[in-house]
Motif scaffolding. Sequence first.
Motif, short mmCIF file in Angstrom:
data_model
loop_
_atom_site.label_atom_id
_atom_site.label_comp_id
_atom_site.label_asym_id
_atom_site.label_seq_id
_atom_site.Cartn_x
_atom_site.Cartn_y
_atom_site.Cartn_z
N GLU A 6 -31.12 54.27 -26.94
CA GLU A 6 -30.34 53.68 -28.02
C GLU A 6 -29.72 52.35 -27.59
O GLU A 6 -29.81 51.35 -28.30
N ILE A 7 -29.10 52.33 -26.42
CA ILE A 7 -28.49 51.09 -25.93
C ILE A 7 -29.55 50.02 -25.69
O ILE A 7 -29.38 48.87 -26.09
N SER A 8 -30.65 50.39 -25.05
CA SER A 8 -31.68 49.39 -24.73
C SER A 8 -32.33 48.81 -25.98
O SER A 8 -32.75 47.65 -25.98
N GLU A 9 -32.39 49.59 -27.06
CA GLU A 9 -33.00 49.09 -28.30
C GLU A 9 -32.02 48.30 -29.16
O GLU A 9 -32.40 47.32 -29.79
N THR A 10 -30.76 48.72 -29.19
CA THR A 10 -29.80 48.03 -30.06
C THR A 10 -29.13 46.85 -29.37
O THR A 10 -28.62 45.96 -30.05
N SER A 11 -29.14 46.86 -28.03
CA SER A 11 -28.47 45.79 -27.27
C SER A 11 -29.35 45.37 -26.09
O SER A 11 -28.98 45.54 -24.92
N PRO A 12 -30.53 44.80 -26.37
CA PRO A 12 -31.48 44.53 -25.28
C PRO A 12 -30.98 43.53 -24.23
O PRO A 12 -31.26 43.71 -23.04
N ASN A 13 -30.26 42.51 -24.64
CA ASN A 13 -29.75 41.54 -23.66
C ASN A 13 -28.67 42.16 -22.79
O ASN A 13 -28.62 41.93 -21.58
N ALA A 14 -27.79 42.93 -23.40
CA ALA A 14 -26.74 43.61 -22.64
C ALA A 14 -27.37 44.64 -21.70
O ALA A 14 -26.91 44.81 -20.56
N LEU A 85 -22.83 38.19 -25.19
CA LEU A 85 -23.91 37.50 -24.48
C LEU A 85 -24.63 36.52 -25.40
O LEU A 85 -24.99 35.42 -24.97
N SER A 86 -24.85 36.91 -26.63
CA SER A 86 -25.53 36.03 -27.59
C SER A 86 -24.68 34.80 -27.89
O SER A 86 -25.20 33.68 -28.02
N HIS A 87 -23.39 35.01 -27.96
CA HIS A 87 -22.48 33.91 -28.29
C HIS A 87 -22.39 32.89 -27.16
O HIS A 87 -22.29 31.69 -27.40
N TYR A 88 -22.41 33.37 -25.91
CA TYR A 88 -22.19 32.48 -24.78
C TYR A 88 -23.46 32.04 -24.08
O TYR A 88 -23.41 31.38 -23.06
N SER A 89 -24.65 32.39 -24.63
CA SER A 89 -25.87 31.94 -23.98
C SER A 89 -26.50 30.78 -24.70
O SER A 89 -26.20 30.34 -25.70
#
Length: 89
Positions: A6-14, A85-89
């Motif tokens: 669930e985490i890897s699919e919904t938050s791949p960058n994290a 991560l999306s905001h600061y990359s």
Amino acid sequence: MSLIKEISETSPNAWKDFLNFYSNTTEEFPEVKNVPFDKLPFLMQVGLLVGYLQENGIEPDLANFHLNDLEMVLQEAFVIQESNLSHYS
């Protein structure tokens, strides 16, 4: 669905960032250095997930939830980290 999936699919960058954290963290511990994260005992997984989140300034509210909600609390925290991560990359 499992917590890791669930985490890897919904938050791949994290999740990718967490795996780097896990790799760096386990460098100091030869007993688990080569153990895939999903093979660790659940409580050890939780400890590492929470440690990663805290290192990134996210404090999951672990005191005010029912144990059955633990996975949901961690998933929500990873969604926040994904956004960060999306905001600061």
